[in-house]
Design a protein around this motif. Structure first.
Motif, PDB file in Angstrom:
ATOM      1  N   ASN A  56       0.862  -1.179   0.000  1.00 18.62           N
ATOM      2  CA  ASN A  56       0.000   0.000   0.000  1.00 18.62           C
ATOM      3  C   ASN A  56       0.898   1.229   0.000  1.00 18.62           C
ATOM      4  OD1 ASN A  56      -2.898  -0.753   0.086  1.00 18.62           O
ATOM      5  ND2 ASN A  56      -2.250  -1.930   1.874  1.00 18.62           N
ATOM      6  N   ASP A  60      -1.823   4.677  -4.109  1.00 17.35           N
ATOM      7  CA  ASP A  60      -2.717   3.606  -3.675  1.00 17.35           C
ATOM      8  C   ASP A  60      -3.156   3.758  -2.222  1.00 17.35           C
ATOM      9  OD1 ASP A  60      -2.291   2.618  -6.187  1.00 17.35           O
ATOM     10  OD2 ASP A  60      -0.970   0.981  -5.564  1.00 17.35           O
ATOM     11  N   ARG A 144       3.324   7.335  -8.922  1.00 16.61           N
ATOM     12  CA  ARG A 144       3.806   6.649 -10.117  1.00 16.61           C
ATOM     13  C   ARG A 144       3.752   7.546 -11.351  1.00 16.61           C
ATOM     14  NH1 ARG A 144       0.809   2.898  -7.305  1.00 16.61           N
ATOM     15  NH2 ARG A 144       1.913   0.993  -6.696  1.00 16.61           N
ATOM     16  N   GLN A 147       0.568   4.681 -15.603  1.00 19.19           N
ATOM     17  CA  GLN A 147      -0.772   4.295 -15.180  1.00 19.19           C
ATOM     18  C   GLN A 147      -0.847   2.774 -15.138  1.00 19.19           C
ATOM     19  OE1 GLN A 147      -3.706   3.992 -13.569  1.00 19.19           O
ATOM     20  NE2 GLN A 147      -4.071   6.078 -14.281  1.00 19.19           N
ATOM     21  N   VAL A 148      -0.898   2.200 -13.942  1.00 20.07           N
ATOM     22  CA  VAL A 148      -0.871   0.742 -13.814  1.00 20.07           C
ATOM     23  C   VAL A 148      -2.267   0.143 -13.666  1.00 20.07           C
ATOM     24  CG1 VAL A 148       1.461   0.701 -12.875  1.00 20.07           C
ATOM     25  CG2 VAL A 148      -0.489   0.879 -11.310  1.00 20.07           C
ATOM     26  N   ARG A 149      -3.256   0.954 -13.314  1.00 17.77           N
ATOM     27  CA  ARG A 149      -4.610   0.417 -13.175  1.00 17.77           C
ATOM     28  C   ARG A 149      -5.271   0.335 -14.546  1.00 17.77           C
ATOM     29  NH1 ARG A 149      -4.127   4.019  -9.059  1.00 17.77           N
ATOM     30  NH2 ARG A 149      -5.331   5.625 -10.140  1.00 17.77           N
ATOM     31  N   HIS A 150      -6.007  -0.721 -14.768  1.00 17.23           N
ATOM     32  CA  HIS A 150      -6.689  -0.864 -16.045  1.00 17.23           C
ATOM     33  C   HIS A 150      -7.897  -1.781 -15.892  1.00 17.23           C
ATOM     34  CE1 HIS A 150      -5.400  -5.023 -17.395  1.00 17.23           C
ATOM     35  NE2 HIS A 150      -4.732  -4.859 -16.283  1.00 17.23           N
ATOM     36  N   GLY A 166      -7.811  -4.507 -12.654  1.00 12.92           N
ATOM     37  CA  GLY A 166      -6.531  -5.034 -12.198  1.00 12.92           C
ATOM     38  C   GLY A 166      -5.406  -4.021 -12.342  1.00 12.92           C
ATOM     39  N   PHE A 167      -4.196  -4.512 -12.138  1.00 16.47           N
ATOM     40  CA  PHE A 167      -3.002  -3.685 -12.184  1.00 16.47           C
ATOM     41  C   PHE A 167      -2.001  -4.287 -13.162  1.00 16.47           C
ATOM     42  CE2 PHE A 167      -4.926  -2.870  -8.126  1.00 16.47           C
ATOM     43  CZ  PHE A 167      -4.692  -1.523  -7.885  1.00 16.47           C
ATOM     44  N   ARG A 168      -1.430  -3.466 -13.984  1.00 20.30           N
ATOM     45  CA  ARG A 168      -0.325  -3.918 -14.821  1.00 20.30           C
ATOM     46  C   ARG A 168       0.939  -3.967 -13.976  1.00 20.30           C
ATOM     47  NH1 ARG A 168      -2.946  -0.133 -18.232  1.00 20.30           N
ATOM     48  NH2 ARG A 168      -3.927  -1.143 -20.037  1.00 20.30           N
ATOM     49  N   GLN A 169       1.750  -4.978 -14.204  1.00 21.61           N
ATOM     50  CA  GLN A 169       2.992  -5.124 -13.449  1.00 21.61           C
ATOM     51  C   GLN A 169       4.099  -4.305 -14.119  1.00 21.61           C
ATOM     52  OE1 GLN A 169       3.030  -6.502 -10.553  1.00 21.61           O
ATOM     53  NE2 GLN A 169       0.957  -7.351 -10.648  1.00 21.61           N
ATOM     54  N   GLU A 170       3.967  -2.993 -14.028  1.00 12.61           N
ATOM     55  CA  GLU A 170       4.943  -2.085 -14.601  1.00 12.61           C
ATOM     56  C   GLU A 170       5.541  -1.224 -13.493  1.00 12.61           C
ATOM     57  OE1 GLU A 170       3.426   0.224 -17.827  1.00 12.61           O
ATOM     58  OE2 GLU A 170       2.169  -1.410 -18.571  1.00 12.61           O
TER      59      GLU A 170
END
Length: 217
Positions: A56, A60, A144, A147-150, A166-170
């Motif tokens: 967290n 987030d 960040r 943008q990791v949320r999608h 979900g979240f991209r693992q970037e």
């Protein structure tokens, strides 16, 4: 869950034993009920929220039920700490071992040092083998640059669309001193947080145009 409070549905409590309860509500519900209804006598000395499965950090924290549980404890006058264990990309990655090994000592040291009444401590543990975690860093909340949320659109068996969030693992490119960089580099992150989201500089500048009470000396 963020700081959601259950208002339109009943919240049910299951007593596991005299010192343990399971609650159907949000983390905020849990802390509020624990302090006002379930714990007899004086307030607790400390609220520990977590250890959460997954970090967290960064932006987030505003969506985090784990952090919200700590904030509710703080709001009710009890020193509070949120704890989260960063997750790995693979099922074989080590999990919770780092938090289990290091959290007790860090919590004890934080209590010895102390912190302001309107602040909560946000602890995040890196996803590394125990032998590779050697440092604790006091950090600031990062943000960040990607943008990791999608949302992924799918179809059910009746041909109706639905979305899986979900979240991209970037990984982003965080600045020095941030919670993000500490975890990326295998350090335990300790971030003091407070609930005041006011941006003081903008308040000061807008008062010159729109008016408002001058700041107190």
């Amino acid at each position: 869950a963020s700081r959601a409070l259950t208002l339109a549905d009943p919240v049910r409590v299951r007593t596991i034993d005299p010192r343990r309860f399971a609650i159907t509500g949000t983390p905020t519900d849990c802390v509020m009920l624990g302090m006002t209804e379930l714990i007899e006598g004086a307030k607790p000395d400390l609220v520990l929220s977590g250890v959460n499965r997954g970090a967290n950090i960064a932006e987030d924290v505003t969506m985090s039920g784990t952090v919200a549980g700590a904030i509710e404890g703080m709001a009710m006058g009890v020193p509070s700490i949120a704890l989260s264990q960063m997750g790995g990309l693979h099922p074989s990655d080590p999990f919770f071992e780092v938090a289990e090994a290091f959290a007790p000592g860090i919590v004890k040291r934080l209590i010895e040092i102390g912190w302001p009444k309107d602040v909560v401590m946000n602890l995040n543990f890196p996803n590394r083998p125990l032998g590779e975690v050697t440092e604790v860093e006091v950090t600031r909340q990062g943000f960040r640059d990607v943008q990791v949320r999608h949302a992924e659109r799918r179809s059910d068996l009746r041909g109706r669309d639905y979305y899986w969030m979900g979240f991209r693992q970037e990984k982003s490119q965080p600045a020095d001193g941030t919670d993000l960089l500490a975890l990326y580099e295998g350090r335990i992150s300790v971030t003091p947080l407070h609930i005041d989201l006011t941006h003081a500089e903008t308040v000061f500048n807008m008062r010159k145009v729109l008016g408002g009470a001058p700041p107190k000396a």
